[in-house]
Enzyme design. Structure first.
Site, PDB file in Angstrom:
ATOM      1  N   TYR A 154       0.846  -1.195   0.000  1.00  0.00           N
ATOM      2  CA  TYR A 154       0.000   0.000   0.000  1.00  0.00           C
ATOM      3  C   TYR A 154       0.879   1.240   0.000  1.00  0.00           C
ATOM      4  CZ  TYR A 154      -3.778  -3.207   1.226  1.00  0.00           C
ATOM      5  OH  TYR A 154      -4.677  -4.235   1.219  1.00  0.00           O
ATOM      6  N   HIS A 189      -6.449   0.600  -2.007  1.00  0.00           N
ATOM      7  CA  HIS A 189      -6.072  -0.480  -2.925  1.00  0.00           C
ATOM      8  C   HIS A 189      -4.556  -0.595  -2.967  1.00  0.00           C
ATOM      9  CE1 HIS A 189      -5.895  -2.988  -6.514  1.00  0.00           C
ATOM     10  NE2 HIS A 189      -5.073  -2.108  -7.052  1.00  0.00           N
ATOM     11  N   LYS A 227      -2.468  -4.852 -10.410  1.00  0.00           N
ATOM     12  CA  LYS A 227      -1.286  -4.499  -9.635  1.00  0.00           C
ATOM     13  C   LYS A 227      -0.029  -4.637 -10.492  1.00  0.00           C
ATOM     14  CE  LYS A 227      -3.458  -6.502  -5.509  1.00  0.00           C
ATOM     15  NZ  LYS A 227      -4.085  -5.281  -5.024  1.00  0.00           N
TER      16      LYS A 227
END
Length: 335
Positions: free
Chosen positions: A276, A282, A313
């Protein structure tokens, strides 16, 4: 135009220079044009040249005696069909911007060709990415699977940003229980606020081994076991019995923390950490800690990248060296 085989290349006379001028094929030499094997086979396949004593299938058989030639040819052909001019070189290929060619433009990519089971040496990749960066080019891996399908990955050595200010917090005391640490909530509320641990119950916070080690390194946590003070080395040795990868994981966790990020376990995503940044909800990155000198197959890297992309990601491989940690990002791209 008729070409003759000249060692590990093909040679065209003066008439071949038109191929260089119009499409960036080959390299001009005294008396004509020198074609790399991939270039010669492609031009023969496209009926742009003829080769003494060979048709396209026989020339392919001839050159395929050299290990790795066939997959390099597949990549060369694919990039040519996509409208790129390219030349062979120490990184397999130097690829020019669309509409540009050797002598009239600048190359944009340095491309390394690998098969799906080839091992990727991260130390070598780091060096090649640095070379590409010094040349102001993007470093790309072209992965060729067993069926000849191609996947392109851009590779970056990711220098993650450092925080503007050092992380602040209080002091805490806890108890080592197995591999984890338990800290009373009272007086240690700052742990949750800083993203450390999770509530075991209303009275205690549970810290993972990497969290506890990072806090002990910063002298913000002291631990006991059976009411006896526990040193950082003693706690590490006990926790390492449960986790053979703890050394690398602890180093990466602590480094990410120092850079202002908040790592949490990435077990559900099949990797060491989800990361993070700046308090956002997210996690934009997955990170896998690996020792220096590690080599992974392209299959393993592809699996990691696909999973990371499927959950929106970035995929980082954190290489742990004695003098620091390098974060290497693999990302699928379309050329």
């Amino acid at each position: 135009m008729k070409a003759t085989i000249d060692g590990n290349a093909l040679h065209l006379g003066q008439e071949g220079l038109s191929l260089y001028e119009s499409g960036g094929y080959g390299r001009p030499v005294k008396g004509g044009l020198r074609l790399a094997p991939e270039e010669g086979l492609y031009l023969l396949w496209r009926n742009r040249i003829t080769v003494t004593g060979h048709d396209a299938p026989s020339l392919l058989r001839e050159y395929s005696r050299t290990p790795g030639f066939f997959r390099r040819y597949l990549v060369y052909r694919d990039l040519r069909e996509r409208g790129y001019a390219l030349q062979t070189g120490p990184h397999d290929f130097r690829v020019f911007r669309r509409g540009e060619r050797p002598g009239k433009g600048h190359s944009q990519y340095l491309v390394r060709v690998l098969a799906e089971r080839d091992l990727v040496d991260f130390d070598r990749v780091t060096a090649e990415v640095a070379t590409a960066g010094n040349m102001r080019k993007q470093y790309v891996v072209a992965a060729v699977d067993d069926e000849g399908e191609l996947t392109y990955y851009e590779v970056k050595v990711d220098h993650l940003p450092a925080p503007d200010e050092a992380e602040t917090g209080g002091q805490a005391e806890g108890e080592a229980v197995g591999a984890v640490a338990l800290v009373p909530v009272a007086g240690a509320e700052w742990l949750s606020e800083a993203g450390f641990g999770k509530l075991l119950d209303s009275d205690r916070i549970m810290l993972s081994p990497v969290e506890a080690l990072a806090l002990m390194d910063d002298r913000r946590l002291s631990l006991v076991r059976d009411d006896v003070p526990l040193s950082r080395e003693e706690y590490f040795a006990a926790a390492a019995e449960y986790d053979a990868e703890l050394l690398e994981k602890a180093a990466v966790y602590a480094d990410l923390r120092r850079r202002g990020h908040a790592p949490k376990t990435g077990y559900k995503f099949g990797h060491h950490f989800r990361v993070y940044i700046g308090g956002i909800q997210h996690s934009p990155m997955l990170a896998q800690a690996i020792p220096a000198g590690t080599a992974l197959t392209m299959v393993a890297i592809s699996r990691s990248v696909r999973l990371a992309h499927s959950v929106k990601k970035k995929m980082l491989f954190a290489c742990v060296h004695t003098d620091g940690i390098q974060y290497i990002e693999f990302a699928r791209i379309k050329l």
